[in-house]
Design an enzyme around this catalytic site. Structure first.
Site, PDB file in Angstrom:
ATOM      1  N   GLU A  94       7.642   5.718   5.660  1.00 31.16           N
ATOM      2  CA  GLU A  94       6.200   5.807   5.483  1.00 31.16           C
ATOM      3  C   GLU A  94       5.786   5.214   4.144  1.00 31.16           C
ATOM      4  O   GLU A  94       6.541   5.275   3.172  1.00 31.16           O
ATOM      5  CB  GLU A  94       5.768   7.280   5.567  1.00 31.16           C
ATOM      6  CG  GLU A  94       5.990   7.835   6.966  1.00 31.16           C
ATOM      7  CD  GLU A  94       5.721   9.336   7.102  1.00 31.16           C
ATOM      8  OE1 GLU A  94       5.368   9.744   8.204  1.00 31.16           O
ATOM      9  OE2 GLU A  94       5.862  10.082   6.121  1.00 31.16           O
ATOM     10  N   CYS A 107       1.987   3.475  -2.523  1.00 31.61           N
ATOM     11  CA  CYS A 107       3.137   4.340  -2.737  1.00 31.61           C
ATOM     12  C   CYS A 107       4.172   3.949  -1.682  1.00 31.61           C
ATOM     13  O   CYS A 107       3.929   4.106  -0.483  1.00 31.61           O
ATOM     14  CB  CYS A 107       2.712   5.794  -2.581  1.00 31.61           C
ATOM     15  SG  CYS A 107       4.073   6.956  -2.663  1.00 31.61           S
ATOM     16  N   CYS A 114      16.548  10.564   2.264  1.00 28.25           N
ATOM     17  CA  CYS A 114      16.848  10.607   0.824  1.00 28.25           C
ATOM     18  C   CYS A 114      18.214  11.219   0.609  1.00 28.25           C
ATOM     19  O   CYS A 114      18.630  12.115   1.343  1.00 28.25           O
ATOM     20  CB  CYS A 114      15.795  11.426   0.079  1.00 28.25           C
ATOM     21  SG  CYS A 114      15.950  11.303  -1.719  1.00 28.25           S
ATOM     22  N   CYS A 118      16.221  17.870  -3.232  1.00 29.65           N
ATOM     23  CA  CYS A 118      15.189  18.690  -3.873  1.00 29.65           C
ATOM     24  C   CYS A 118      14.637  19.675  -2.837  1.00 29.65           C
ATOM     25  O   CYS A 118      14.223  19.277  -1.749  1.00 29.65           O
ATOM     26  CB  CYS A 118      14.065  17.813  -4.414  1.00 29.65           C
ATOM     27  SG  CYS A 118      14.674  16.552  -5.541  1.00 29.65           S
ATOM     28  N   CYS A 121      10.926  19.335  -1.304  1.00 32.31           N
ATOM     29  CA  CYS A 121      10.469  18.035  -0.798  1.00 32.31           C
ATOM     30  C   CYS A 121      10.839  17.858   0.678  1.00 32.31           C
ATOM     31  O   CYS A 121      11.983  18.072   1.071  1.00 32.31           O
ATOM     32  CB  CYS A 121      11.094  16.920  -1.632  1.00 32.31           C
ATOM     33  SG  CYS A 121      10.622  15.276  -1.065  1.00 32.31           S
ATOM     34  N   HIS A 222      10.227  18.667 -13.609  1.00 30.97           N
ATOM     35  CA  HIS A 222       9.968  19.968 -12.961  1.00 30.97           C
ATOM     36  C   HIS A 222      10.541  21.177 -13.702  1.00 30.97           C
ATOM     37  O   HIS A 222      10.045  22.281 -13.523  1.00 30.97           O
ATOM     38  CB  HIS A 222      10.438  19.992 -11.501  1.00 30.97           C
ATOM     39  CG  HIS A 222       9.804  18.935 -10.657  1.00 30.97           C
ATOM     40  ND1 HIS A 222       8.451  18.690 -10.661  1.00 30.97           N
ATOM     41  CD2 HIS A 222      10.332  18.014  -9.803  1.00 30.97           C
ATOM     42  CE1 HIS A 222       8.173  17.691  -9.827  1.00 30.97           C
ATOM     43  NE2 HIS A 222       9.297  17.254  -9.314  1.00 30.97           N
ATOM     44  N   ASN A 296       2.274  20.392  -2.963  1.00 30.80           N
ATOM     45  CA  ASN A 296       1.866  20.241  -1.565  1.00 30.80           C
ATOM     46  C   ASN A 296       2.846  21.011  -0.708  1.00 30.80           C
ATOM     47  O   ASN A 296       3.989  20.583  -0.550  1.00 30.80           O
ATOM     48  CB  ASN A 296       1.882  18.766  -1.174  1.00 30.80           C
ATOM     49  CG  ASN A 296       1.009  17.970  -2.107  1.00 30.80           C
ATOM     50  OD1 ASN A 296      -0.164  18.252  -2.250  1.00 30.80           O
ATOM     51  ND2 ASN A 296       1.598  16.999  -2.781  1.00 30.80           N
ATOM     52  N   CYS A 339       2.422  13.667  -2.107  1.00 26.66           N
ATOM     53  CA  CYS A 339       3.777  13.717  -2.673  1.00 26.66           C
ATOM     54  C   CYS A 339       4.617  14.756  -1.948  1.00 26.66           C
ATOM     55  O   CYS A 339       4.199  15.893  -1.784  1.00 26.66           O
ATOM     56  CB  CYS A 339       3.749  14.172  -4.133  1.00 26.66           C
ATOM     57  SG  CYS A 339       3.125  12.990  -5.279  1.00 26.66           S
TER      58      CYS A 339
HETATM   59  N1  SAH Z   1      12.936  10.329  -5.576  1.00 25.88           N
HETATM   60  C1  SAH Z   1      11.908   9.954  -6.485  1.00 25.88           C
HETATM   61  C2  SAH Z   1      10.606   9.526  -5.857  1.00 25.88           C
HETATM   62  C3  SAH Z   1      10.063  10.324  -4.683  1.00 25.88           C
HETATM   63  S1  SAH Z   1       9.166  11.794  -4.907  1.00 25.88           S
HETATM   64  C4  SAH Z   1      11.675  11.052  -7.489  1.00 25.88           C
HETATM   65  O1  SAH Z   1      12.276  12.083  -7.370  1.00 25.88           O
HETATM   66  O2  SAH Z   1      10.925  10.840  -8.425  1.00 25.88           O
HETATM   67  C5  SAH Z   1       7.721  11.490  -5.800  1.00 25.88           C
HETATM   68  C6  SAH Z   1       7.263  12.706  -6.596  1.00 25.88           C
HETATM   69  O3  SAH Z   1       6.785  13.771  -5.736  1.00 25.88           O
HETATM   70  C7  SAH Z   1       8.375  13.329  -7.409  1.00 25.88           C
HETATM   71  O4  SAH Z   1       7.904  13.646  -8.683  1.00 25.88           O
HETATM   72  C8  SAH Z   1       8.707  14.579  -6.634  1.00 25.88           C
HETATM   73  O5  SAH Z   1       9.354  15.524  -7.414  1.00 25.88           O
HETATM   74  C9  SAH Z   1       7.339  15.003  -6.157  1.00 25.88           C
HETATM   75  N2  SAH Z   1       7.350  15.943  -5.039  1.00 25.88           N
HETATM   76  C10 SAH Z   1       8.302  16.108  -4.104  1.00 25.88           C
HETATM   77  N3  SAH Z   1       7.931  17.064  -3.236  1.00 25.88           N
HETATM   78  C11 SAH Z   1       6.727  17.515  -3.628  1.00 25.88           C
HETATM   79  C12 SAH Z   1       5.800  18.487  -3.116  1.00 25.88           C
HETATM   80  N4  SAH Z   1       6.065  19.181  -2.013  1.00 25.88           N
HETATM   81  N5  SAH Z   1       4.630  18.666  -3.773  1.00 25.88           N
HETATM   82  C13 SAH Z   1       4.341  17.940  -4.879  1.00 25.88           C
HETATM   83  N6  SAH Z   1       5.165  17.005  -5.406  1.00 25.88           N
HETATM   84  C14 SAH Z   1       6.347  16.802  -4.783  1.00 25.88           C
END
Ligand code: SAH
Length: 346
Positions: A94, A107, A114, A118, A121, A222, A296, A339
């Site tokens: 996406e 984006c 991935c 995390c 995510c 984080h 989110n 995100c």
């Molecule tokens: N792998 C990369 C890029 C993808 S995530 C990274 O970790 O930076 C892009 C951003 O969204 C990252 O800062 C990640 O920590 C954040 N993110 C992931 N899940 C999220 C969520 N549920 N709500 C808000 N931010 C989130």
């Protein structure tokens, strides 16, 4: 059995020139084909109208153009657009167009799924299926650029590698895509308008510094406490904060480019004074700024956005120390485009 046809966009301009020379043709034919592939972005050899039919057949015999296909477009009430992008082998990633009054940001994804884990995510639940090729990353950008012109009457202005995947785990292809995006025979975009976001792979951050890359770096921090960070981003066990700090110091020394830390504050996880103090300390190592991202929700689970008071505490503490802090509201939530929500629900 016929040999498998090669992806023509895996070839450099030089390699294309050599291909034509070997076939007894002029080297500049390679330049022409290259322009069709990258500047004009055609999906077929047939569309290369200044190339003779015979030559097009030669290309057809040896190569394929593995173009992406935008399968589905979802439009949010706030103007955000999410593309479901089908790859030549049927897998889907996406990408998202995020409009603001002054810019349009793409984006983009760097991997299918991935490799990191995390816990907050949605993409992490897909596991990594494969890396995207440079042209698959580039095509996502072109698709969003076209949509920006169509729906917002202006070209794309910025790119963030914050879609699916960990860009530094697919470093070589990401770099090749960025070279194409910034090159005059691609999009010609300034690298300053491109941000690569990473969870932090120290070895690759150092390599990027050595490579003298000119795009912006964002690190998804984080938490600045190892134990807490490992509990929400388990891979932190292998890349602890001390190694991350060391690599970021190396990055700053070589590039003089300020790093952005992305940070979500969650209830009961990192909303206490000790968490703020650790972040303040972390911010003293190199020039940086902090983006506080709204959480989110990806299910009804254990992660919940911290209270407004907790977030205000962060902002005040950071500002008191002179650290620039932005609060980033999420966009496109109604279409799961924010995100951490990219997970191919469709
Ligand atoms: N792998 C990369 C890029 C993808 S995530 C990274 O970790 O930076 C892009 C951003 O969204 C990252 O800062 C990640 O920590 C954040 N993110 C992931 N899940 C999220 C969520 N549920 N709500 C808000 N931010 C989130």
């Amino acid at each position: 059995m016929k040999p498998k046809k090669k992806d023509i966009r895996a070839l450099t301009k030089q390699q294309l020139r050599q291909f034509f020379e070997k076939k007894g043709d002029k080297a500049y034919r390679g330049d022409q084909v290259y322009e069709w592939l990258w500047s004009k972005g055609v999906h077929s050899f047939e569309a290369m109208t200044n190339i003779s039919k015979t030559t097009r057949q030669i290309l057809e015999d040896d190569f394929v153009i593995n173009h992406i296909r935008v399968d589905q477009i979802q439009r949010s009430t706030d103007g955000t657009i999410k593309n479901a992008v089908r790859l030549h082998d049927g897998l889907v990633v996406e990408s998202v167009l995020i409009p603001t009054p002054t810019r349009t940001t793409a984006c983009v994804s760097s991997q299918v799924g991935c490799s990191l884990d995390c816990r907050f995510c949605a993409t992490a639940r897909l596991k990594r299926m494969r890396n995207l090729n440079p042209d698959e990353i580039y095509d996502q950008v072109i698709a969003i650029d076209n949509e920006s012109r169509l729906y917002h009457d202006r070209p794309l202005s910025n790119i963030v590698f914050m879609g699916m995947g960990e860009p530094l785990m697919n470093y070589n292809n990401v770099i090749k895509a960025i070279e194409k995006i910034t090159s005059p025979d691609g999009l010609g975009m300034s690298p300053k308008r491109i941000t690569v976001s990473t969870s932090g792979v120290p070895k690759i951050i150092k390599k990027m510094a050595d490579d003298q890359v000119r795009f912006q770096l964002a690190v998804s921090l984080h938490s600045a406490i190892d134990q807490v960070r490992t509990s929400i981003m388990p891979f932190n066990k292998n890349f602890p904060l001390l190694d991350l700090i060391e690599s970021l110091q190396y990055w700053y020394e070589k590039t003089k480019s300020r790093v952005t830390y992305e940070y979500v504050v969650w209830k009961g996880i990192n909303d206490q004074k000790k968490d703020i103090d650790a972040l303040l300390r972390f911010c003293t190592y190199i020039p940086c700024k902090v983006n506080l991202i709204e959480y989110n929700p990806i299910d009804d689970g254990e992660f919940r956005q911290a209270s407004p008071v907790a977030i205000t505490n962060y902002i005040q503490a950071l500002e008191a120390k002179g650290v620039v802090v932005n609060v980033r509201r999420s966009r496109g939530k109604d279409i799961d485009a924010a995100c951490g929500q990219l997970a191919n629900k469709s």
